[in-house]
Design an enzyme around this catalytic site. Structure first.
Site, PDB file in Angstrom:
ATOM      1  N   GLY B  47     -10.297 -14.350   9.086  1.00  0.00           N
ATOM      2  CA  GLY B  47     -10.998 -15.578   9.443  1.00  0.00           C
ATOM      3  C   GLY B  47     -11.620 -16.107   8.174  1.00  0.00           C
ATOM      4  O   GLY B  47     -11.107 -15.852   7.086  1.00  0.00           O
ATOM      5  N   GLU B  48     -12.730 -16.790   8.296  1.00  0.00           N
ATOM      6  CA  GLU B  48     -13.440 -17.248   7.097  1.00  0.00           C
ATOM      7  C   GLU B  48     -14.675 -16.377   6.897  1.00  0.00           C
ATOM      8  O   GLU B  48     -15.573 -16.350   7.746  1.00  0.00           O
ATOM      9  CB  GLU B  48     -13.834 -18.719   7.236  1.00  0.00           C
ATOM     10  CG  GLU B  48     -12.717 -19.681   6.860  1.00  0.00           C
ATOM     11  CD  GLU B  48     -12.181 -19.456   5.447  1.00  0.00           C
ATOM     12  OE1 GLU B  48     -12.991 -19.314   4.501  1.00  0.00           O
ATOM     13  OE2 GLU B  48     -10.949 -19.409   5.281  1.00  0.00           O
ATOM     14  N   SER B  49     -14.729 -15.684   5.755  1.00  0.00           N
ATOM     15  CA  SER B  49     -15.826 -14.742   5.538  1.00  0.00           C
ATOM     16  C   SER B  49     -17.179 -15.447   5.483  1.00  0.00           C
ATOM     17  O   SER B  49     -18.184 -14.899   5.937  1.00  0.00           O
ATOM     18  CB  SER B  49     -15.585 -13.937   4.259  1.00  0.00           C
ATOM     19  OG  SER B  49     -15.538 -14.800   3.142  1.00  0.00           O
ATOM     20  N   CYS B  79      -8.662  -8.713   5.478  1.00  0.00           N
ATOM     21  CA  CYS B  79      -8.812 -10.013   4.811  1.00  0.00           C
ATOM     22  C   CYS B  79     -10.289 -10.431   4.713  1.00  0.00           C
ATOM     23  O   CYS B  79     -11.018  -9.902   3.886  1.00  0.00           O
ATOM     24  CB  CYS B  79      -7.960 -11.069   5.510  1.00  0.00           C
ATOM     25  SG  CYS B  79      -7.773 -12.572   4.549  1.00  0.00           S
ATOM     26  N   ARG B 106     -12.065 -13.606  -3.851  1.00  0.00           N
ATOM     27  CA  ARG B 106     -11.670 -14.448  -2.711  1.00  0.00           C
ATOM     28  C   ARG B 106     -10.559 -15.403  -3.119  1.00  0.00           C
ATOM     29  O   ARG B 106     -10.481 -15.797  -4.267  1.00  0.00           O
ATOM     30  CB  ARG B 106     -12.852 -15.275  -2.209  1.00  0.00           C
ATOM     31  CG  ARG B 106     -13.961 -14.456  -1.607  1.00  0.00           C
ATOM     32  CD  ARG B 106     -15.033 -15.370  -1.039  1.00  0.00           C
ATOM     33  NE  ARG B 106     -14.480 -16.216   0.021  1.00  0.00           N
ATOM     34  CZ  ARG B 106     -15.036 -17.359   0.424  1.00  0.00           C
ATOM     35  NH1 ARG B 106     -16.123 -17.810  -0.134  1.00  0.00           N
ATOM     36  NH2 ARG B 106     -14.482 -18.047   1.400  1.00  0.00           N
ATOM     37  N   ARG B 134      -4.118 -16.883   2.408  1.00  0.00           N
ATOM     38  CA  ARG B 134      -5.250 -17.245   1.532  1.00  0.00           C
ATOM     39  C   ARG B 134      -6.074 -15.985   1.232  1.00  0.00           C
ATOM     40  O   ARG B 134      -7.289 -15.960   1.359  1.00  0.00           O
ATOM     41  CB  ARG B 134      -6.138 -18.310   2.203  1.00  0.00           C
ATOM     42  CG  ARG B 134      -5.563 -19.725   2.138  1.00  0.00           C
ATOM     43  CD  ARG B 134      -6.435 -20.724   2.904  1.00  0.00           C
ATOM     44  NE  ARG B 134      -7.834 -20.619   2.567  1.00  0.00           N
ATOM     45  CZ  ARG B 134      -8.465 -21.397   1.684  1.00  0.00           C
ATOM     46  NH1 ARG B 134      -7.826 -22.364   1.073  1.00  0.00           N
ATOM     47  NH2 ARG B 134      -9.738 -21.225   1.431  1.00  0.00           N
ATOM     48  N   HIS B 196      -3.020  -8.746   6.707  1.00  0.00           N
ATOM     49  CA  HIS B 196      -3.288  -8.821   8.146  1.00  0.00           C
ATOM     50  C   HIS B 196      -2.357  -7.933   8.956  1.00  0.00           C
ATOM     51  O   HIS B 196      -1.350  -8.420   9.490  1.00  0.00           O
ATOM     52  CB  HIS B 196      -3.120 -10.261   8.632  1.00  0.00           C
ATOM     53  CG  HIS B 196      -4.134 -11.204   8.082  1.00  0.00           C
ATOM     54  ND1 HIS B 196      -5.393 -11.336   8.620  1.00  0.00           N
ATOM     55  CD2 HIS B 196      -4.086 -12.054   7.030  1.00  0.00           C
ATOM     56  CE1 HIS B 196      -6.067 -12.233   7.934  1.00  0.00           C
ATOM     57  NE2 HIS B 196      -5.302 -12.680   6.961  1.00  0.00           N
ATOM     58  N   GLU B 198      -2.693  -7.041  11.845  1.00  0.00           N
ATOM     59  CA  GLU B 198      -2.685  -7.521  13.232  1.00  0.00           C
ATOM     60  C   GLU B 198      -1.640  -8.611  13.460  1.00  0.00           C
ATOM     61  O   GLU B 198      -1.331  -8.932  14.609  1.00  0.00           O
ATOM     62  CB  GLU B 198      -4.087  -8.021  13.631  1.00  0.00           C
ATOM     63  CG  GLU B 198      -4.506  -9.373  13.064  1.00  0.00           C
ATOM     64  CD  GLU B 198      -5.009  -9.334  11.626  1.00  0.00           C
ATOM     65  OE1 GLU B 198      -4.794  -8.314  10.927  1.00  0.00           O
ATOM     66  OE2 GLU B 198      -5.599 -10.345  11.180  1.00  0.00           O
TER      67      GLU B 198
END
Lengths: 294, 219
Positions: B47-49, B79, B106, B134, B196, B198
């Site tokens: 996701g977005e950290s 991630c 990042r 990303r 990832h 998952e």
């Protein structure tokens, strides 16, 4: 790079998966982009004017100045999206050239083509497109969109159309899942989409890509409403930077999307947000952006 | 056994679907009250950290979860999750959990056009599919800070399972590299991956994590 897969489309759908449960905010300057990131936006949409101002100004609305978009790319670490006009594949090529993370082929801008959408399969960068119903969503996906959002009615602060579009899509999906397999061919014909996409919806009970809500979200309760109706995340356009206290409202909407079923938290988040954007009712507007591109 | 999955933002549903498919119960962590439920392991999803970290802090989950990680709660971080665990983020003052003594960069492969899928060796598993969106990578291994080392020692740093494999320093084991970049590490109870697992069908990385959870709950 070691053996790299060329399956950009899969990677592009997967980026949308990473955005789920998040809020994508319209911003017009690097400063606004920073405020959005600080407030917890999972991505920003860089554009010169937010939809409410586009609506007020009238005239032809186009892709933003690439320099302005680059300024926003430099200001934040989260993904940066930008809009191009429906059918304007050269604007899309320009956005790809500056390595935008997602292109929104958007009805908010003046359409450049009143028949054809962009052939999005020809691009490496991902596209998100608006849809009012399942047919539009699947047509955009067939053209190569890797993410869908409801159209809603941008720049109005009125949630009614986003709700209508999300409900319509949900009920059409539900109808397809309950169909006999031999009825799907006719359904594909009616929707003007390939059979395989209808079969996917039949088997999985959902779109083959991530589906966000957009167009008219102005409050934490609006955002939670769309999440409870099945949106996987929310775009907020004019609702934030047209309001009295953008940073606070943005942060409240982010939290409401995470805990969209917790009504006491949403009550708390809705307190003292200052003035919401004024908004315009559906009956008061002359230009229905959602009618652009079908 | 039940696994908690951080569900404030990002691709948590994909981890839950994978674990459910493996017959494992999951618990979504959306707010502090959810931490009162029992669980044996924690997944920090993609996701977005920046979003996840901010929500963890403001929903008052950051401190209690950090304590439990330090006490040995098994964690699989993918991630954005790896960024949350890292003790240092390159060119950034922000620290979230800060329990994994590595420095991560990042968006290390650039924007979405730099995202890619590949296969590479994962220590103790073999060749696994790896999807980088990303993605960050581990730029360097660090010395553990304030008590984190104790936790690694308590957990035996897991080195008995990964004998002789470039244990560089401070008990951090490199589990995978892609083009000489470190993309997966283990430090005691913490597994961090820049990619990832998952998103691919392969279950072996989740199995590796579940083994860690079983060993830990036996204690």
């Amino acid at each position: 790079m070691s053996e790299m897969s060329e399956d950009r489309y899969t990677l592009n759908k997967q980026l949308a998966q990473m955005l789920k449960g998040g809020v994508i905010m319209d911003v017009t300057t690097p400063e606004q982009a920073k405020i959005a990131q600080e407030a917890g936006a999972c991505a920003v949409m860089a554009l010169e004017r937010i939809p409410a101002d586009i609506r007020a100004a009238g005239g032809v609305s186009r892709m933003s100045d690439p320099k302005m978009i680059k300024g926003i790319q430099e200001a934040v670490s989260i993904p940066v999206m930008a809009k191009c006009r429906i059918g304007h594949f050269v604007e899309a090529q320009v956005l790809e050239a500056i390595e935008i993370d997602y292109i929104d082929e958007s009805e908010v801008l003046s359409p450049a083509d009143d028949v054809y959408h962009i052939d999005k399969r020809g691009f490496k960068v991902p596209f998100v497109c608006g849809a009012k119903d399942l047919g539009e969503a699947l047509r955009r996906i067939n053209e190569g969109a890797s993410m869908i959002r409801t159209k809603g009615e941008p720049g109005t602060g009125d949630i009614v159309q986003a709700v209508r579009h999300m409900r319509k899509m949900n009920s059409e999906i539900a109808k397809i899942t309950s169909m006999r397999a031999d009825e799907l061919f006719e359904e594909a014909k009616q929707l003007a989409v390939p059979y395989e996409l209808v079969a996917y919806v039949h088997d999985n009970g959902r779109l083959p890509v991530v589906n966000f809500a957009a167009g008219g979200v102005a409050t934490p309760a609006d955002a939670a409403l769309m999440m409870q109706l099945g949106a996987e995340g929310v775009f907020v356009g004019s609702g934030i930077f047209k309001s009295g206290n953008p940073a606070k409202r943005a942060a409240a909407i982010v939290k409401a999307v995470t805990n969209y079923a917790d009504s006491s938290l949403i009550a708390e988040l809705s307190e003292d947000l200052g003035e919401a954007m004024v908004g315009i009712n559906e009956q008061e507007i002359e230009l229905l952006m959602a009618e652009r591109g079908k | 056994m039940r696994i908690a999955v951080l569900a404030v933002q990002g691709a948590f549903a994909e981890h839950i679907a994978k674990l459910n498919g493996m017959g494992v119960d999951c618990l979504e962590l959306r707010q502090r009250a959810d931490l009162e439920q029992p669980f044996d392991g924690l997944i920090l999803p993609g996701g977005e950290s920046t979003v996840q970290g901010k929500l963890l802090r403001e929903l008052q989950m950051l401190e209690p979860l950090r304590d439990r990680i330090r006490q040995g709660l098994p964690v699989l971080a993918t991630c954005a999750g790896l960024i949350l665990l890292a003790q240092k983020i390159a060119d950034d003052e922000t620290v979230w959990f800060g329990t994994l003594p590595v420095c991560v960069r990042r968006n290390a492969y650039g924007r979405q056009l730099g995202s890619f899928h590949t296969e590479a060796q994962m220590e103790g598993i073999g060749t696994v599919p790896m999807t980088f969106i990303r993605a960050p990578y581990v730029e360097s291994l660090l010395e553990a800070q304030d008590g984190a080392e104790d936790s690694a020692e308590r957990q035996g740093a897991g080195n008995q399972n990964v004998e002789g494999y470039c244990k560089t320093k401070g008990g951090v084991t490199v589990l995978a590299r892609v083009d000489d970049r470190i993309v997966a590490v283990r430090y005691g109870n913490q597994i961090g991956a820049a990619f990832h697992p998952e998103l691919d069908e392969d279950e072996r990385i989740h199995e590796m994590f579940l083994r860690l959870c079983r060993q830990s709950s036996v204690k």
